[in-house]
Design an enzyme around this catalytic site. Sequence first.
Site, mmCIF file in Angstrom:
data_model
loop_
_atom_site.group_PDB
_atom_site.id
_atom_site.type_symbol
_atom_site.label_atom_id
_atom_site.label_comp_id
_atom_site.label_asym_id
_atom_site.label_seq_id
_atom_site.Cartn_x
_atom_site.Cartn_y
_atom_site.Cartn_z
ATOM 1 N N TYR A 149 34.551 28.079 76.190
ATOM 2 C CA TYR A 149 35.153 28.964 75.185
ATOM 3 C C TYR A 149 35.218 28.252 73.831
ATOM 4 O O TYR A 149 34.770 28.782 72.813
ATOM 5 C CB TYR A 149 36.567 29.393 75.622
ATOM 6 C CG TYR A 149 37.419 29.854 74.474
ATOM 7 C CD1 TYR A 149 37.227 31.116 73.903
ATOM 8 C CD2 TYR A 149 38.390 29.020 73.904
ATOM 9 C CE1 TYR A 149 37.981 31.521 72.813
ATOM 10 C CE2 TYR A 149 39.144 29.423 72.822
ATOM 11 C CZ TYR A 149 38.945 30.672 72.283
ATOM 12 O OH TYR A 149 39.686 31.063 71.199
ATOM 13 N N LYS B 124 33.144 28.819 69.949
ATOM 14 C CA LYS B 124 33.711 28.917 68.588
ATOM 15 C C LYS B 124 33.015 27.918 67.659
ATOM 16 O O LYS B 124 32.692 28.229 66.518
ATOM 17 C CB LYS B 124 35.225 28.681 68.611
ATOM 18 C CG LYS B 124 36.016 29.784 69.292
ATOM 19 C CD LYS B 124 35.876 31.122 68.572
ATOM 20 C CE LYS B 124 36.569 32.258 69.301
ATOM 21 N NZ LYS B 124 36.237 33.594 68.784
ATOM 22 N N SER C 258 39.073 29.282 65.840
ATOM 23 C CA SER C 258 40.246 28.793 66.577
ATOM 24 C C SER C 258 40.485 27.318 66.302
ATOM 25 O O SER C 258 39.547 26.544 66.081
ATOM 26 C CB SER C 258 39.982 28.985 68.070
ATOM 27 O OG SER C 258 40.934 28.289 68.827
HETATM 28 C C1 UD1 Z 1 44.329 27.902 73.865
HETATM 29 C C2 UD1 Z 1 43.527 27.414 72.698
HETATM 30 C C3 UD1 Z 1 43.371 28.520 71.681
HETATM 31 C C4 UD1 Z 1 42.807 29.732 72.313
HETATM 32 C C5 UD1 Z 1 43.732 30.186 73.412
HETATM 33 C C6 UD1 Z 1 43.125 31.395 74.083
HETATM 34 C C7 UD1 Z 1 43.779 25.063 72.135
HETATM 35 C C8 UD1 Z 1 44.591 24.047 71.424
HETATM 36 N N1 UD1 Z 1 44.228 26.303 72.038
HETATM 37 O O1 UD1 Z 1 45.647 27.997 73.451
HETATM 38 O O2 UD1 Z 1 42.490 28.078 70.686
HETATM 39 O O3 UD1 Z 1 42.652 30.734 71.367
HETATM 40 O O4 UD1 Z 1 43.867 29.132 74.371
HETATM 41 O O5 UD1 Z 1 43.742 31.720 75.255
HETATM 42 O O6 UD1 Z 1 42.784 24.797 72.740
HETATM 43 N N2 UD1 Z 1 52.001 27.088 78.889
HETATM 44 C C9 UD1 Z 1 52.911 26.915 79.919
HETATM 45 N N3 UD1 Z 1 52.970 27.875 80.900
HETATM 46 C C10 UD1 Z 1 52.191 28.988 80.884
HETATM 47 C C11 UD1 Z 1 51.265 29.167 79.817
HETATM 48 C C12 UD1 Z 1 51.204 28.188 78.841
HETATM 49 O O7 UD1 Z 1 53.632 25.931 79.959
HETATM 50 O O8 UD1 Z 1 52.285 29.814 81.805
HETATM 51 C C13 UD1 Z 1 51.928 26.076 77.840
HETATM 52 C C14 UD1 Z 1 50.551 25.434 77.707
HETATM 53 O O9 UD1 Z 1 50.455 24.336 78.563
HETATM 54 C C15 UD1 Z 1 50.538 25.064 76.234
HETATM 55 C C16 UD1 Z 1 51.387 26.149 75.571
HETATM 56 O O10 UD1 Z 1 52.148 26.724 76.598
HETATM 57 O O11 UD1 Z 1 51.182 23.845 76.037
HETATM 58 C C17 UD1 Z 1 50.538 27.240 74.932
HETATM 59 O O12 UD1 Z 1 49.596 27.689 75.880
HETATM 60 P P1 UD1 Z 1 48.691 28.983 75.629
HETATM 61 O O13 UD1 Z 1 49.538 30.108 75.157
HETATM 62 O O14 UD1 Z 1 47.884 29.189 76.866
HETATM 63 O O15 UD1 Z 1 47.758 28.588 74.427
HETATM 64 P P2 UD1 Z 1 46.818 27.302 74.215
HETATM 65 O O16 UD1 Z 1 46.374 26.762 75.524
HETATM 66 O O17 UD1 Z 1 47.518 26.390 73.289
#
Ligand code: UD1
Length: 343
Positions: free
Chosen positions: A152, A156, A127
């Site tokens: 987590y 990795k 990841s």
């Molecule tokens: C993270 C990890 C990734 C991991 C994944 C597993 C990092 C950079 N990434 O992804 O390696 O495989 O988790 O779950 O550490 N968001 C919202 N509202 C929501 C959900 C998400 O605004 O309800 C935003 C988050 O703040 C983020 C983006 O959407 O900015 C993506 O979030 P998400 O899909 O959870 O993935 P990561 O956190 O990037």
Amino acid sequence: MNELIVVTGGTGYIGSHTTVELLEAGYDVLIIDNLANSRIEVLDGIEKIAGRRPFFEELDICNKAGVLDCFERYPGIKAIIHFAAHKAVPESVAKPLMYYENNLVSLINLLQAMKEHRIKHFVFSSSCTVYGQPDKLPVTEKSPIKIASSPYGNTKQISEEIINDTILAGDGLDAICLRYFNPVGAHTSAEIGELPLGVPQNLVPFITQTAIGIREELSVFGDDYNTPDGSAVRDYINVVDLSRAHVVSINRLLSGKNKRDLEIFNLGTGTGLSVFEVIKAFVEATGVEFKYKVVDRRDGDIEQVYADTTLANDELGWKAEVGLIDTMKSAWAWEQNIRNQME
Ligand code: UD1
């Protein structure tokens, strides 16, 4: 007889898409999965798309005797793609021992069983979390590994080290670690896709569940980041594109074209997109509006990350092809299909 590839976690999100791509490329597939976070019906979806059913063993890889027995019963395994792992960042903070035990014991068991059965080739699901918040963007595979911000993420990092140390020990292993950015979307057939248990942690499943009415509104975690529109930036990679990279990696290992015993590749699109841009793309792709509100930043989130994919482009001859609009359409078609099926 086709060459047999083991896919651990093969009924999961990325595992199921990769199984389809492997079957379509002419490989046989043995899925090992304990169904802890997936449904057995995924096998039907895979069969509908690929026209063939993978072999399936319901088994927890933390059970070493079970793994050894399984490998005994399927002689001629050529390679293993290891997806099976826990992956929810907040849950890993709350239950670190569960994460370390599950994600590391399973890996160690697999590597030991591979040694006993002289299985050489290994593809590992890593990841971009290993980079933390990078100092320079885009991130290359040479960018420094940062102290993990969650158990987590740490599993990795440690997993990559375990694989590397095993190779250095001369145990006859060669491996490719694929560092995924943010996998999203679903197969174009809408027969398989992401199906989180409970409340989705990830952005796109939360969007599709809100759009279909399961959730009331999406919370956007922060609009005060140092990014063009203030929301956090990620590299969203289509899951079928991502899965194709696994087939390419298997081809590479089986044909001996890998250059080093451990190769590491970033898998992303190379483009960073903000949360607001993803929301906009979903509405544009589907015509479906949904409610959202800005709330505080989420603990542990980084500001921005996106990939330099030059190495994967040049060495694997792989690149992301599906655009964001088509990816959003596929995520939406899947959400509608699965809710119809579950009614
Ligand atoms: C993270 C990890 C990734 C991991 C994944 C597993 C990092 C950079 N990434 O992804 O390696 O495989 O988790 O779950 O550490 N968001 C919202 N509202 C929501 C959900 C998400 O605004 O309800 C935003 C988050 O703040 C983020 C983006 O959407 O900015 C993506 O979030 P998400 O899909 O959870 O993935 P990561 O956190 O990037």
